[in-house]
Write an enzyme that holds these catalytic residues in place. Structure first.
Site, mmCIF file in Angstrom:
data_model
loop_
_atom_site.group_PDB
_atom_site.id
_atom_site.type_symbol
_atom_site.label_atom_id
_atom_site.label_comp_id
_atom_site.label_asym_id
_atom_site.label_seq_id
_atom_site.Cartn_x
_atom_site.Cartn_y
_atom_site.Cartn_z
ATOM 1 N N SER A 163 -3.691 -11.164 10.279
ATOM 2 C CA SER A 163 -2.490 -11.797 10.833
ATOM 3 C C SER A 163 -2.788 -12.310 12.243
ATOM 4 C CB SER A 163 -1.342 -10.787 10.889
ATOM 5 O OG SER A 163 -1.032 -10.321 9.608
ATOM 6 N N HIS B 275 -3.143 -9.879 2.417
ATOM 7 C CA HIS B 275 -2.163 -8.846 2.051
ATOM 8 C C HIS B 275 -1.725 -9.034 0.595
ATOM 9 C CE1 HIS B 275 -0.968 -8.924 6.564
ATOM 10 N NE2 HIS B 275 -1.575 -7.778 6.360
ATOM 11 N N LYS C 160 3.955 -2.127 19.395
ATOM 12 C CA LYS C 160 3.204 -3.335 19.033
ATOM 13 C C LYS C 160 3.975 -4.605 19.350
ATOM 14 C CE LYS C 160 -0.451 -2.575 15.757
ATOM 15 N NZ LYS C 160 -1.068 -3.116 14.541
HETATM 16 P P1 ADP Z 1 -1.571 -2.683 10.561
HETATM 17 O O1 ADP Z 1 -1.044 -3.087 11.892
HETATM 18 O O2 ADP Z 1 -0.954 -1.436 10.025
HETATM 19 O O3 ADP Z 1 -3.063 -2.700 10.426
HETATM 20 P P2 ADP Z 1 -1.601 -5.156 9.053
HETATM 21 O O4 ADP Z 1 -0.421 -5.949 8.599
HETATM 22 O O5 ADP Z 1 -2.520 -5.806 10.009
HETATM 23 O O6 ADP Z 1 -0.988 -3.805 9.587
HETATM 24 O O7 ADP Z 1 -2.437 -4.698 7.791
HETATM 25 C C1 ADP Z 1 -1.870 -3.910 6.778
HETATM 26 C C2 ADP Z 1 -2.968 -3.454 5.842
HETATM 27 O O8 ADP Z 1 -3.503 -4.585 5.160
HETATM 28 C C3 ADP Z 1 -4.154 -2.789 6.522
HETATM 29 O O9 ADP Z 1 -4.625 -1.754 5.692
HETATM 30 C C4 ADP Z 1 -5.163 -3.881 6.626
HETATM 31 O O10 ADP Z 1 -6.487 -3.387 6.666
HETATM 32 C C5 ADP Z 1 -4.898 -4.634 5.339
HETATM 33 N N1 ADP Z 1 -5.316 -6.012 5.411
HETATM 34 C C6 ADP Z 1 -4.963 -6.952 6.316
HETATM 35 N N2 ADP Z 1 -5.575 -8.129 6.071
HETATM 36 C C7 ADP Z 1 -6.344 -7.926 4.960
HETATM 37 C C8 ADP Z 1 -7.273 -8.744 4.220
HETATM 38 N N3 ADP Z 1 -7.523 -9.998 4.581
HETATM 39 N N4 ADP Z 1 -7.890 -8.185 3.150
HETATM 40 C C9 ADP Z 1 -7.652 -6.897 2.829
HETATM 41 N N5 ADP Z 1 -6.829 -6.075 3.491
HETATM 42 C C10 ADP Z 1 -6.184 -6.577 4.550
#
Ligand code: ADP
Length: 171
Positions: A140, A29, A53
């Site tokens: 995550s 992130h 969620k």
């Molecule tokens: P959500 O539940 O909305 O997917 P996340 O916190 O899992 O929320 O992810 C938020 C955003 O960050 C999403 O667009 C996800 O694809 C991106 N993201 C999460 N981990 C990574 C990573 N390791 N590299 C690039 N983008 C990421």
């Protein structure tokens, strides 16, 4: 009905919203945030309050962890939102949604959401940023899974997050 951005003509600043669960924030992130900060005048990290969620950290805890990691960056801020993302984006005077793409599997979901958001408002663009290679497998969920089994997550999340994970798993 199309929702129009009332601030569009009078907004000199380019503001982007980076929405997500951030349960918890990872270096993946942070990489997207830092790269976004090179493109936009301001990046708002928006923690979603999805009622369905099941999260490990409360929204307040997630916001607190992000704030701690960002320190005093005056171009980045943290907020929460519920309801329709587009409504939140427009209410903040932003014109771009940033999302991250790790693998092809992310694409279909992100593509669908981006098309839907575009149908709701053409005043908001979605920018899909490809992950940096070292973070391409990082999520995550995997951090929570490994940490819950007492595995090492250093290098994947900041030290303050490791501390909070240890607290959650009573270590
Ligand atoms: P959500 O539940 O909305 O997917 P996340 O916190 O899992 O929320 O992810 C938020 C955003 O960050 C999403 O667009 C996800 O694809 C991106 N993201 C999460 N981990 C990574 C990573 N390791 N590299 C690039 N983008 C990421």
């Amino acid at each position: 009905m199309q929702r129009l951005n009332p601030l569009r003509t009078s907004m000199p600043k380019k503001i982007a919203v980076y929405p997500g669960s951030f349960d918890p924030i990872t270096f993946g992130h942070l990489d997207i945030i830092n790269r976004g900060l090179r493109i936009f005048d301001e990046v708002i990290i928006a923690v979603a309050e999805y009622p369905s969620k099941k999260a490990l950290f409360t929204v307040e805890e997630r916001v607190g962890l992000i704030r701690e990691v960002l320190e005093d960056n005056d171009k980045a801020s943290v907020d929460t939102f519920d309801g329709l993302l587009i409504d939140y984006v427009l209410s903040r005077g932003a014109s771009v949604i940033i999302r991250g793409l790790r693998a092809v599997t992310d694409f279909e979901f992100e593509f669908q959401i981006a098309q839907m958001n575009r149908a709701i408002s053409q005043d908001v663009e979605t920018l899909l940023m490809m992950t940096s290679v070292p973070f391409s497998y990082l999520s995550s969920s995997i951090v929570k899974e490994v940490s819950s089994l007492n595995g090492p997550v250093n290098g994947l999340v900041p030290p303050s997050v490791i501390k909070s994970l240890n607290g959650k798993y009573n270590r």
